[in-house]
Design an enzyme around this catalytic site. Structure first.
Site, mmCIF file in Angstrom:
data_model
loop_
_atom_site.group_PDB
_atom_site.id
_atom_site.type_symbol
_atom_site.label_atom_id
_atom_site.label_comp_id
_atom_site.label_asym_id
_atom_site.label_seq_id
_atom_site.Cartn_x
_atom_site.Cartn_y
_atom_site.Cartn_z
ATOM 1 N N SER A 92 0.847 -1.190 0.000
ATOM 2 C CA SER A 92 0.000 0.000 0.000
ATOM 3 C C SER A 92 0.881 1.237 0.000
ATOM 4 O O SER A 92 2.040 1.197 0.438
ATOM 5 C CB SER A 92 -0.881 0.002 1.257
ATOM 6 O OG SER A 92 -1.520 1.247 1.447
ATOM 7 N N TYR A 98 -2.410 -0.397 10.621
ATOM 8 C CA TYR A 98 -2.497 -0.962 9.271
ATOM 9 C C TYR A 98 -1.257 -0.565 8.468
ATOM 10 O O TYR A 98 -0.639 -1.403 7.794
ATOM 11 C CB TYR A 98 -3.757 -0.460 8.570
ATOM 12 C CG TYR A 98 -3.817 -0.773 7.096
ATOM 13 C CD1 TYR A 98 -4.155 -2.031 6.642
ATOM 14 C CD2 TYR A 98 -3.526 0.217 6.150
ATOM 15 C CE1 TYR A 98 -4.213 -2.316 5.274
ATOM 16 C CE2 TYR A 98 -3.577 -0.053 4.795
ATOM 17 C CZ TYR A 98 -3.917 -1.326 4.361
ATOM 18 O OH TYR A 98 -3.965 -1.597 3.009
#
Length: 233
Positions: free
Chosen positions: A140, A153
């Site tokens: 990501s 996260y």
């Protein structure tokens, strides 16, 4: 790497980015096996995927990982690409004493990092037997910098990024195995709805970049806004 004639396993393939990957890769002439926790969602996704098949199971659970790896390699001996796409994410307010930040972080680290390491290790012996094989880890833009909304996260994706680099270095002299990493920015999916995903790019854009990256042997595939972090790789 060739972008057609492969047999490809996609975790988290019943929705979002994973489903977009499946559609694009099937259109390019590949056989696709999708994975997800929900049988209902898998069956719904299969209606959109010509010729695809599915293996149900939760890759965050050790027993399921072992079963899925065994079923995948035995039923689909030609599988040569594994895309580790399944993930977990929670809004995690570190200033809220009532928020169980560690429990949320544990689930993210387990799903996004530890489970990927274990599943990859389970399938690597099979991949190494193939004439041409690849592991694709979906990290990501958050791997480059945490934020107050998704701090844990982001940490899990940073860990996966570091592991992916190490895995690539480990097999650098293995000509038949390539290690790819793709870095989506904010994407408009159900997964990201809670954090403003409606403002993100379409999943199909991530899938387009994946196929292009495979074709060019571009091992770090930056997508959209993630390209601004090219100096961090």
């Amino acid at each position: 790497m060739k972008t057609s004639g492969n047999t490809i396993f996609i975790s988290g393939g019943s929705a979002g980015i994973g489903l977009a990957f499946a559609k694009k890769l099937i259109a390019a002439g590949n056989k696709v096996i999708i994975n997800g926790r929900s049988e209902d969602r898998l069956q719904k996704a299969l209606k959109e995927l010509d010729g695809a098949t599915a293996i149900q199971g939760d890759l965050s659970v050790s027993a399921d990982r072992i079963r899925i790896a065994k079923e995948l390699t035995e039923q689909y001996p030609e599988v040569n690409i594994v895309i580790n796409n399944a993930g977990a994410a929670f809004l995690n307010d570190l200033s809220d004493n009532a928020n169980n930040a560690a429990e949320k972080a544990f689930q993210e680290i387990n799903t996004n990092y530890l489970s990927v390491i274990d599943f990859t290790q389970l399938v690597l012996p099979h991949l190494l037997k193939q004439k041409e094989a690849a592991v694709v880890n979906v990290t990501s833009i958050a791997a480059f910098r945490g934020n107050k909304y998704l701090p844990t996260y982001s940490a899990s994706k940073a860990a996966l990024h570091s592991y992916t680099q190490g895995l690539r270095d480990t097999f650098e002299e293995t000509p038949n195995l390539s290690i790819y990493e793709i870095y989506p920015p904010l994407v408009n999916t159900e997964f990201s709805a809670e954090i403003g995903g409606a403002n993100g790019i379409p999943p199909s854009e991530v899938a387009d970049e994946l196929v292009l990256g495979l074709e060019k042997n571009q091992f770090d595939i930056l997508v959209g806004e993630s390209k601004t972090f090219s100096d961090k790789i």
